[in-house]
Structures are given as structure tokens and as C-alpha cells.
Design an enzyme around this catalytic site. Sequence first.
Site, PDB file in Angstrom:
ATOM      1  N   ALA A  13      -0.854  -0.399   0.802  1.00  0.00           N
ATOM      2  CA  ALA A  13      -1.864  -0.470  -0.150  1.00  0.00           C
ATOM      3  C   ALA A  13      -1.809  -1.312  -1.011  1.00  0.00           C
ATOM      4  CB  ALA A  13      -1.885   1.034  -0.623  1.00  0.00           C
ATOM      5  N   CYS A  14      -2.734  -1.463  -1.985  1.00  0.00           N
ATOM      6  CA  CYS A  14      -2.649  -2.551  -2.986  1.00  0.00           C
ATOM      7  C   CYS A  14      -1.046  -2.710  -3.484  1.00  0.00           C
ATOM      8  CB  CYS A  14      -3.650  -2.126  -4.347  1.00  0.00           C
ATOM      9  SG  CYS A  14      -3.855  -3.382  -5.460  1.00  0.00           S
ATOM     10  N   PRO A  15      -0.472  -3.688  -3.350  1.00  0.00           N
ATOM     11  CA  PRO A  15      -0.802  -5.101  -3.710  1.00  0.00           C
ATOM     12  C   PRO A  15      -0.848  -5.604  -2.091  1.00  0.00           C
ATOM     13  CG  PRO A  15       1.572  -5.238  -4.075  1.00  0.00           C
ATOM     14  CD  PRO A  15       0.860  -3.670  -3.953  1.00  0.00           C
TER      15      PRO A  15
ATOM     16  N   SER C 294       1.712   0.151  -5.177  1.00  0.00           N
ATOM     17  CA  SER C 294       2.352  -0.637  -6.357  1.00  0.00           C
ATOM     18  C   SER C 294       3.396   0.210  -6.977  1.00  0.00           C
ATOM     19  CB  SER C 294       0.775  -0.615  -7.127  1.00  0.00           C
ATOM     20  OG  SER C 294      -0.310  -0.900  -6.855  1.00  0.00           O
TER      21      SER C 294
END
Lengths: 78, 130, 394
Positions: A13-15, C294
Amino acid sequence: MGDKKTVDARGMACPGPIAKLTRAYREAKNGDVIEILATDQGFIPDIKAWIESTGNKLIELKQDGGVIRAVIEVTAKK
Amino acid sequence: MVEEKTDSKSTEKILALLERPEMEEAVANLAELLIAMNESGLLDLLKVLADRGVLESLMKYLMTPDFLRMADKLDKYVHVLEESGEILITEEKARTGIGGLLKAMRDPDVQVGLTKLIKLLKFLGTVKEQ
Amino acid sequence: MNGEKVLVVGGGAGGLLVSNLLAGDGKEVTLVTDNPEHYFQPANLFIAFKGESPESYKRSVESLLDPKVRLILDKLSKLDLGNRTALTERGKRLEYDYVIVAAGARMDYNSLPGMKENFETFGDYYSSPEAAVKVWNTVSRMKNGKLIIGVPDLIIKCPPAPHKGVFLAAEFFKKEKRDVTVELLYPSPHIYTEAELAKTIESKMKSFSNIEYRTSFLIDSVDTGRKVVIGMNGEEIKYDALVLIPFHKGPDIDVNPAEARDDDGFIKVDKRKLNITSYDDAFAIGDCNNAPTSKTGVAAHLGAFVVWKRINGRNAEYSGRTNCPLITDDEAIFVISDYDHKPVGQRFSRLKRLMEDLFVAMYFPSLRYPRKFEPIFDVYFNATEPHILGEKGW
């Protein structure tokens, strides 16, 4: 012929895969080949933009099932 | 239990605090406040509110996506409501008949307003008892 | 089962939360951490760019722990997952029924030539409150010139922190009428790793006359003598002050088997169950693990609750949920995503900035009394799930 490294960013997922690519690119030298595997659809426009703005070479960009495979050759390091 | 005590200083700190001259008046004031709050029932009320169950229920009631979106734009809502409200509550002397209506509809702002009204009508037509 | 021995490594948010939760169940919890103080890391931004005092955001670990938790102030040097034992630097040997590693990420200054020297001069707002004070010393005195905030690598905690630094610095210089430009050097093609949010952030940056930014800028090295940042393609950018975000590596623990850590030292976990590779009695939460999301306090917080429930035989999984705040002086957005959803569209607003302030106010009590505060966090997280906020965003 330089070294080949595979970056597995599947399920990230993000990043996202660009984060892992940046790390691999830092270690690489001109002539090396980096293969990136990703499942995030946003990676396709991202890798194209990355290639264009960094000036490296995109050898392959394919999608097989849910997995995107990009292969780049490092050419733009000083 | 700490294997190596690092915090024995905190007891000393509290004692030092209590010995400050200003503390005498502050503690006296606090005592008066507590007595007043207790006698008026406010302390009991606060105890209830401090129960996370009440706060949680209140939050669950409020925190829907629409509420969050609206709260996010509160300043915009207030502006529109204030301007529209002003028009609604102010006494209006001018009267508009059919002729005036047709003339008004040539005004581009009124035309945009009409588009908005139609969108509103469309939405109202879809509101169901849920 | 009560009386089980639980070893927790690390006194950050994740370690404190999981220790307090398990101590409340009657488990025998031991927390090993090398720093007697716990500080609220996001406050490093307030220290660096508003001159706030580090003391406001520090508490002793002891004051944040349930007294039933045995606290050992020491560094954990070895962890043997097979034998369920651990060794501290001072030679204390510990046995456990469960272990939870919450040791955080280690900052590394050696992966970029010039970074160490630059850190010694200018500090940063990632390494410690003291390093953030160094940043304030520079920022508060800067009258003109260019402050660069450089991001050499994207595997960092709080991905929006570089941008927060840029906004807060720019607002400070604007308020104080200083002729300083703040420039962000970012390695991805967009100004944020997620393209849609990048547009929102870019638009905000453009509204400032003293913010500049470069995307796809890959920092190769820093020449601290000539005060120049050098890109991988040879391009040089001059600065008057430079804050570099350090590289992040896994914690410095000798783990057996070595395969439990990845090439960067992060501890390999099942991304949803958070257990370390194939061990069902070992977990890793927060920045120290390799979960593909993150690195953020929210992950440590939610991870602590997942592991607490799993150790108690309940079915809980980490969804990869993030909720990273990107704040300016007056407004904020939240980067809300999870393993199955990319970040939700966001609008900068004062409401979100207020919510962030409320969170900061609740922070220390919520670590000490997690059960009491959890219902509030639950309501918020449930109401703002990515699939609920959906296309419309927030």
C-alpha cells in the site's frame, strides 16, 4: 552487463513500489537492471513518469494476472 | 515495578509543589469549587459524562460520513445559510409578476440559480423514507 | 490463560499500549526499553518550527506504564525465537511465552555521503527532540536564503512529515517576514507518493509564494563544505540550511533465526496477523516490522490492539489502516488508506486540524489507559474507513 536486482512490491500500500525502487536505484550503477513486481495499479503511470523524469531506460512493462512487471536499465546516474 | 528507579524524584517534585505559597490559595479555591459543584449536582453530571459510554454514543451518533463532510465545510455552509437566510428574513417590498419573472430569467446568475434549484428538486424527488 | 510471561521490546506507543493492555489481563508483562523517557514524536515538528519546548511532550516510561508491568531499562541485544529467550546488553536473560517487538526503526545517517556531517550541523525532526531543537535554532535565526528539506528515501515514518515541515517552516518565515524560500526535494514523480493526494498537496504548496519543490529528485550526496545537494544525475542545488530525512532501518537486535529480518533489518511479519514469520508466539508491531503499509503511530496503535486480542485467543487482524495527518498552521488532511484501498480524497480543513489537536491532548492519557480511550478511537476509525468515505472522500 551489470547486476540484476528484483524488487518485490506486491501487495504494497502507500508509500508503494516507488519507495522500494528508490532504494534499489540508490545501490545501483549504470548498466544494472532492476525488475519491479507490483500489484498496485497506480504503479503503471508512476513507473512511466519515473522513467521520463529520471531519464532511465524502460525495457519492459507488462501485466500478467494481477501482477505488474517492470524492467528498467539504469543509465542516468552520473 | 521498576528494576532501576528513575522516578523517585516525582514524589519530591509533588511535595515541592505543595509547599509553594500560591498553592494554599489555589487549593482553598479548588475546595470551594468542588463543594459548589457537588452541591449543585454538577459533579455527578460530570461523572456521567466522563463515562466513556456516553461520549462514545454521542460520537457514534454524530460521526457519519455526511456529518464529517459537512463539519469539514462548516464555514462554507454558514456563509451560504447566512446569505440565503438574510434574504429569507428581510422584508421585501418589491413584487415580481410573470413579466418580471421572464425578465429575471434573462439574468445569467438567475439562470445558474435555476439550474441549482432543478438539481435540488431532482434530489428531493429521490429522498425516501429510510 | 493468566500468568503467562509476555516480553515487550520497546517503550514507544506500540510497546506501552500492548504492555498496559496485557497487564490488565493478568499476564506477567516485562517491558525492556533503553530510553527511560517516552516522547510524542510528531511534536518534533512543533519543536523544530514553532520553538515549542521538548518538555511538554515528554513523559517518563514509568509514568505511562501500569505498575504491574516489570520495567527493565536496558537494550535488548539478542532474541531467540526458537528457544523463546532474549538477552539484554547488560547480560540479563529473559524467557517468555509471548514476545512482542515494538522497537521502532533505527535512523541511519551513513547511507548518504555528507548526511552525518549535515545532521551534526542542522539536526532534523526525525531523530529526537534534541535534534529538532537544532532545527529550531537554525530556522529561528534565518533571515534570508534557502532552507531545503530533502527526502532521499521514501521508507520513512510519517510519510507526510517532510511536507508538514515545509508548510510549517514557510508559515513561520511568512509570519516573521523573513526572506527565506523553503524547498522540498522529493524522489517520486509526484510531490506525494499517491497521485490524487499529490494534486491536493501540490495545490496547497502553490498557494505559498515562498515554497518551491522538485519531484523525481534523487539525492546522491551532500557537499557540506560548498553547501550543495547533489542529485544522482549530477545536478547541484545550493542551500543555506539543509534538513535531511534520515534513512530508516530495522532495529539493531540480533534475531535468531536471521531470516526473520529482511535486508534492511525490519522484522518480517504476516501483514494482517502481525506474527513474526512462522512463529505464533512472537509478534512485531509498529515501525520495526516490514508490513507493506506506511510507518505511522496509527499502525503501532492498531497493531497493539490486534496483538492483544490475538494473544487472548480472539480473532483480530490489522487492515493496514493509516491515518497520517498532514498539518499546516491552521488546516490539515489525513492520509487514510489500508491494504485494500488507496488513500481517500481529502480536503484541507480546520476541522481536521482541530481533531489533530484533540488527539495530541489525549495522547499520554490514552497510552496509560488504553481500555478507557479505545471506544473513542474505535468510533473514529470505524466512521472513517476508506470504503465508507469512498470516492467522495472527506
